[in-house]
Each structure stands twice: as structure tokens, then as C-alpha cells.
Design a protein around this motif. Structure first.
Motif, PDB file in Angstrom:
ATOM      1  N   THR A 195      36.694  79.658  31.371  1.00  0.00           N
ATOM      2  CA  THR A 195      36.275  79.925  29.995  1.00  0.00           C
ATOM      3  C   THR A 195      35.649  78.668  29.413  1.00  0.00           C
ATOM      4  O   THR A 195      35.932  77.554  29.862  1.00  0.00           O
ATOM      5  CB  THR A 195      37.466  80.328  29.098  1.00  0.00           C
ATOM      6  OG1 THR A 195      38.412  79.246  29.051  1.00  0.00           O
ATOM      7  CG2 THR A 195      38.149  81.586  29.627  1.00  0.00           C
ATOM      8  N   PHE A 226      33.139  70.411  23.395  1.00  0.00           N
ATOM      9  CA  PHE A 226      33.324  71.676  24.099  1.00  0.00           C
ATOM     10  C   PHE A 226      34.422  71.485  25.136  1.00  0.00           C
ATOM     11  O   PHE A 226      34.596  70.392  25.680  1.00  0.00           O
ATOM     12  CB  PHE A 226      32.033  72.109  24.809  1.00  0.00           C
ATOM     13  CG  PHE A 226      30.993  72.674  23.889  1.00  0.00           C
ATOM     14  CD1 PHE A 226      30.977  74.025  23.579  1.00  0.00           C
ATOM     15  CD2 PHE A 226      30.021  71.857  23.336  1.00  0.00           C
ATOM     16  CE1 PHE A 226      30.016  74.561  22.737  1.00  0.00           C
ATOM     17  CE2 PHE A 226      29.055  72.371  22.492  1.00  0.00           C
ATOM     18  CZ  PHE A 226      29.056  73.730  22.182  1.00  0.00           C
ATOM     19  N   THR A 240      28.603  82.418  16.550  1.00  0.00           N
ATOM     20  CA  THR A 240      27.611  83.175  17.325  1.00  0.00           C
ATOM     21  C   THR A 240      26.817  82.316  18.298  1.00  0.00           C
ATOM     22  O   THR A 240      25.849  82.787  18.874  1.00  0.00           O
ATOM     23  CB  THR A 240      26.624  83.870  16.365  1.00  0.00           C
ATOM     24  OG1 THR A 240      25.976  82.872  15.535  1.00  0.00           O
ATOM     25  CG2 THR A 240      27.329  84.868  15.472  1.00  0.00           C
ATOM     26  N   LEU A 255      23.336  78.140  25.991  1.00  0.00           N
ATOM     27  CA  LEU A 255      24.794  78.321  25.947  1.00  0.00           C
ATOM     28  C   LEU A 255      25.213  79.686  26.485  1.00  0.00           C
ATOM     29  O   LEU A 255      26.319  79.838  27.007  1.00  0.00           O
ATOM     30  CB  LEU A 255      25.305  78.132  24.514  1.00  0.00           C
ATOM     31  CG  LEU A 255      25.326  76.695  24.002  1.00  0.00           C
ATOM     32  CD1 LEU A 255      25.825  76.636  22.564  1.00  0.00           C
ATOM     33  CD2 LEU A 255      26.198  75.805  24.883  1.00  0.00           C
ATOM     34  N   THR A 256      24.337  80.679  26.363  1.00  0.00           N
ATOM     35  CA  THR A 256      24.635  81.990  26.941  1.00  0.00           C
ATOM     36  C   THR A 256      24.726  81.881  28.456  1.00  0.00           C
ATOM     37  O   THR A 256      25.621  82.446  29.091  1.00  0.00           O
ATOM     38  CB  THR A 256      23.547  83.013  26.559  1.00  0.00           C
ATOM     39  OG1 THR A 256      23.382  83.024  25.139  1.00  0.00           O
ATOM     40  CG2 THR A 256      23.919  84.401  27.024  1.00  0.00           C
ATOM     41  N   PHE A 263      27.186  81.323  21.297  1.00  0.00           N
ATOM     42  CA  PHE A 263      27.078  81.746  22.688  1.00  0.00           C
ATOM     43  C   PHE A 263      26.268  83.038  22.835  1.00  0.00           C
ATOM     44  O   PHE A 263      26.065  83.505  23.959  1.00  0.00           O
ATOM     45  CB  PHE A 263      28.465  81.941  23.302  1.00  0.00           C
ATOM     46  CG  PHE A 263      29.212  80.654  23.524  1.00  0.00           C
ATOM     47  CD1 PHE A 263      28.850  79.781  24.537  1.00  0.00           C
ATOM     48  CD2 PHE A 263      30.277  80.304  22.701  1.00  0.00           C
ATOM     49  CE1 PHE A 263      29.534  78.589  24.738  1.00  0.00           C
ATOM     50  CE2 PHE A 263      30.972  79.117  22.900  1.00  0.00           C
ATOM     51  CZ  PHE A 263      30.589  78.259  23.917  1.00  0.00           C
ATOM     52  N   GLU A 264      25.823  83.623  21.732  1.00  0.00           N
ATOM     53  CA  GLU A 264      25.032  84.846  21.792  1.00  0.00           C
ATOM     54  C   GLU A 264      23.583  84.514  22.136  1.00  0.00           C
ATOM     55  O   GLU A 264      23.078  83.438  21.798  1.00  0.00           O
ATOM     56  CB  GLU A 264      25.100  85.598  20.463  1.00  0.00           C
ATOM     57  CG  GLU A 264      26.482  86.137  20.141  1.00  0.00           C
ATOM     58  CD  GLU A 264      26.510  86.962  18.865  1.00  0.00           C
ATOM     59  OE1 GLU A 264      25.411  87.228  18.323  1.00  0.00           O
ATOM     60  OE2 GLU A 264      27.602  87.332  18.425  1.00  0.00           O
ATOM     61  N   GLU A 271      32.243  81.815  33.309  1.00  0.00           N
ATOM     62  CA  GLU A 271      33.048  83.026  33.474  1.00  0.00           C
ATOM     63  C   GLU A 271      32.961  83.554  34.907  1.00  0.00           C
ATOM     64  O   GLU A 271      33.938  84.100  35.422  1.00  0.00           O
ATOM     65  CB  GLU A 271      32.598  84.090  32.470  1.00  0.00           C
ATOM     66  CG  GLU A 271      32.996  83.759  31.033  1.00  0.00           C
ATOM     67  CD  GLU A 271      32.521  84.788  30.021  1.00  0.00           C
ATOM     68  OE1 GLU A 271      31.662  85.628  30.395  1.00  0.00           O
ATOM     69  OE2 GLU A 271      32.992  84.750  28.872  1.00  0.00           O
ATOM     70  N   GLN A 324      29.228  92.522  22.239  1.00  0.00           N
ATOM     71  CA  GLN A 324      28.628  91.396  22.937  1.00  0.00           C
ATOM     72  C   GLN A 324      28.144  91.824  24.323  1.00  0.00           C
ATOM     73  O   GLN A 324      27.047  91.451  24.757  1.00  0.00           O
ATOM     74  CB  GLN A 324      29.636  90.249  23.049  1.00  0.00           C
ATOM     75  CG  GLN A 324      29.152  89.053  23.857  1.00  0.00           C
ATOM     76  CD  GLN A 324      28.056  88.279  23.169  1.00  0.00           C
ATOM     77  OE1 GLN A 324      27.665  88.624  22.060  1.00  0.00           O
ATOM     78  NE2 GLN A 324      27.561  87.256  23.822  1.00  0.00           N
ATOM     79  N   LYS A 361      27.955  80.011  29.437  1.00  0.00           N
ATOM     80  CA  LYS A 361      29.125  80.889  29.337  1.00  0.00           C
ATOM     81  C   LYS A 361      29.196  81.856  30.524  1.00  0.00           C
ATOM     82  O   LYS A 361      30.265  82.075  31.109  1.00  0.00           O
ATOM     83  CB  LYS A 361      29.079  81.667  28.025  1.00  0.00           C
ATOM     84  CG  LYS A 361      30.328  82.495  27.719  1.00  0.00           C
ATOM     85  CD  LYS A 361      30.236  83.059  26.307  1.00  0.00           C
ATOM     86  CE  LYS A 361      31.527  83.753  25.886  1.00  0.00           C
ATOM     87  NZ  LYS A 361      31.722  85.023  26.597  1.00  0.00           N
ATOM     88  N   ARG A 362      28.045  82.412  30.902  1.00  0.00           N
ATOM     89  CA  ARG A 362      28.019  83.361  32.013  1.00  0.00           C
ATOM     90  C   ARG A 362      28.435  82.686  33.327  1.00  0.00           C
ATOM     91  O   ARG A 362      29.213  83.235  34.096  1.00  0.00           O
ATOM     92  CB  ARG A 362      26.607  83.953  32.135  1.00  0.00           C
ATOM     93  CG  ARG A 362      26.434  84.962  33.276  1.00  0.00           C
ATOM     94  CD  ARG A 362      27.242  86.214  33.070  1.00  0.00           C
ATOM     95  NE  ARG A 362      26.776  86.952  31.924  1.00  0.00           N
ATOM     96  CZ  ARG A 362      25.829  87.906  31.985  1.00  0.00           C
ATOM     97  NH1 ARG A 362      25.270  88.193  33.134  1.00  0.00           N
ATOM     98  NH2 ARG A 362      25.468  88.563  30.907  1.00  0.00           N
TER      99      ARG A 362
END
Length: 253
Positions: A232, A245, A202, A219-220, A204-205, A227, A36, A223-224
């Protein structure tokens, strides 16, 4: 992982087998995280190059089309689909901006604030859309001071609520609520159609999307940002009855 060997008494035939079991779950998870990270690094490198190679000519094209749109007769604008071209260029620009956000996310500028304040500011911006689609929103958040970047966290919530609104389409419910243990846990629920089972692992990819017009980067980015705040985000639950979520953020950083 399993290995085995014969159990042999000296000078006699084998009397059994020795079987050795090795749990490689952690190794598999670590390998997935490495893959990832490699994907995100590749996307970041591509985005950085795309920024310089695409944005400048795109700005020139957009400028000329805007000039034409302002100075051409209505019939000519319709004949050459100028408004549609401008709309599509704006969509390309949005994709580039999303890629840049993944490539070079700015460090969060943390300050003490309440999550409820950010949520209410965002709902004020989305009020017209929510009312037009008859979507009800219920907010029940614990009033706890958190160290957040309000602008970035609003981006997180906007992306999540935008997905919820599209999933619901009309006449539905969005609930934003929280609980507290070692972290501040905020849940975002919508009564939409849910996320397909084959997409959940997948989602969040980068570039993973079920929407025809989506970039697959929302969503990527979410997530970034989460984090980068030391938190999380995960899919808590999803079915035909809706999706939830959960964002977990540290308390008292």
C-alpha cells in the motif's frame, strides 16, 4: 444513518421516542472504492483504444518533424518552431505511455533484492539534477531482502522523487528511511511546499494534478504498481514544512 419512531403505551399518547443509529462508515468506504475502480476501468478502456488510435499517427508526425529538424537551416527551424513541436509530441507520447501503463500494468517479475540497491541506482541517475538544484538526499534503509520487481519499483521511486524535486525547486532535503513491523515501511520525505489540503483526498485519482505541465497520472501509476506488489502507499503527512509518503510492502512473500 438515523431512524426514529414514537414510543407509545397502548391506548395512551406517545411517551417518548425510540432512536436507532446505524454506522455506515464501511458501506461509504466500499462505495468510494467501487467508484474508484470504475474510474480506473474507464481510464484503462480509453487508454487501450488511444494506444492504437494515437501512437501510429504520432510516430509518423514525429518522424517527418525529425527529418525536417535535421535537414532544415537553423533559421527555418526557429521560424517554424520545429524543436518546440518535437518537444510537445514527446510530451503527448509520454501521456499515452502513462495511460497504457495504467490500462495494462505488467505483472511484477519478483526477485529477492534490497530496497537500498534500487534507491542508490536511482540516485545515481538523478545525481546531476539533485546537485544542480542543491538538494541533499539522506538514505537510511533497513537491509531486508524483499521480493520486488526492481524495474517497477524504480519507476515508483522515480515518480515520487521527481515530484519531490519539483516541489522543493531549490535548496532542500529529501529523506528516504524505513522501519519494520509486520511490513517493510519505507518513508519518502521532502522539504517542499506540501500538497494542498483540497488535493490530498484525490491525489491518487487519474488526471489530478496541480502542475501546469503534469499529466496527473504519476501517483495513479505508483499506487497501481505498489498494490500489484501486495503493498500500500499513503500520504503520511503534508504541510508547509514538507511532505511524507509511506510505502508498506510485505516481508517474506
Amino acid at each position: 444513518m438515523i431512524s426514529k419512531t414514537d414510543l407509545i403505551i397502548p391506548h395512551k399518547e406517545p411517551v417518548g421516542r425510540i432512536v436507532f443509529f446505524l454506522d455506515i462508515t464501511e458501506i461509504e468506504e466500499l462505495t468510494k472504492r467501487i467508484h474508484q475502480s470504475e474510474k480506473l476501468a474507464a481510464v484503462g478502456e480509453m487508454a487501450a483504444k488511444a494506444a492504437h488510435e494515437i501512437r501510429n499517427p504520432l510516430a509518423v508526425i514525429h518522424g517527418f518533424l525529425s527529418f525536417m529538424n535535421e535537414n532544415m537551416a537553423q533559421s527555418d527551424r526557429e521560424q517554424y518552431h520545429i524543436p518546440l513541436l518535437l518537444k510537445e509530441i514527446d510530451r503527448i507520447n509520454a501521456i499515452v505511455e502513462d495511460m497504457l501503463l495504467i490500462a495494462k500494468p505488467s505483472a511484477p517479475m519478483l526477485k529477492e533484492t534490497y530496497m537500498e540497491t534500487i534507491v542508490q541506482d536511482l540516485l545515481s541517475l538523478l545525481q546531476h539534477t539533485l546537485e544542480a538544484k542543491h538538494i541533499r538526499v539522506h538514505v537510511r534503509l533497513d537491509r531486508v531482502l524483499l521480493r520486488l520487481d526492481p524495474k517497477q519499483m524504480m519507476q515508483v521511486l522515480y515518480n515520487l522523487l521527481h515530484n519531490s524535486i519539483e516541489s522543493i525547486e531549490e535548496n532542500g532535503t529529501i529523506c528516504i528511511y524505513s522501519d519494520i513491523d509486520e511490513t517493510y515501511n519505507m518513508y519518502v520525505y521532502d522539504s517542499g511546499k506540501g500538497i494542498p489540503q483540497d488535493m490530498q483526498a484525490t491525489m491518487f485519482e487519474p488526471f489530478m494534478t496541480t502542475k501546469p505541465s503534469g499529466t496527473g497520472l504519476g501517483l495513479t501509476i505508483v499506487k497501481r504498481i505498489v498494490e500489484n506488489h501486495g503493498g500500500t502507499i499513503a500520504l503520511h503527512d503534508s504541510s508547509e514544512k514538507g511532505t511524507t509518503f509511506v510505502i508498506k510492502l510485505p516481508i517474506g512473500r
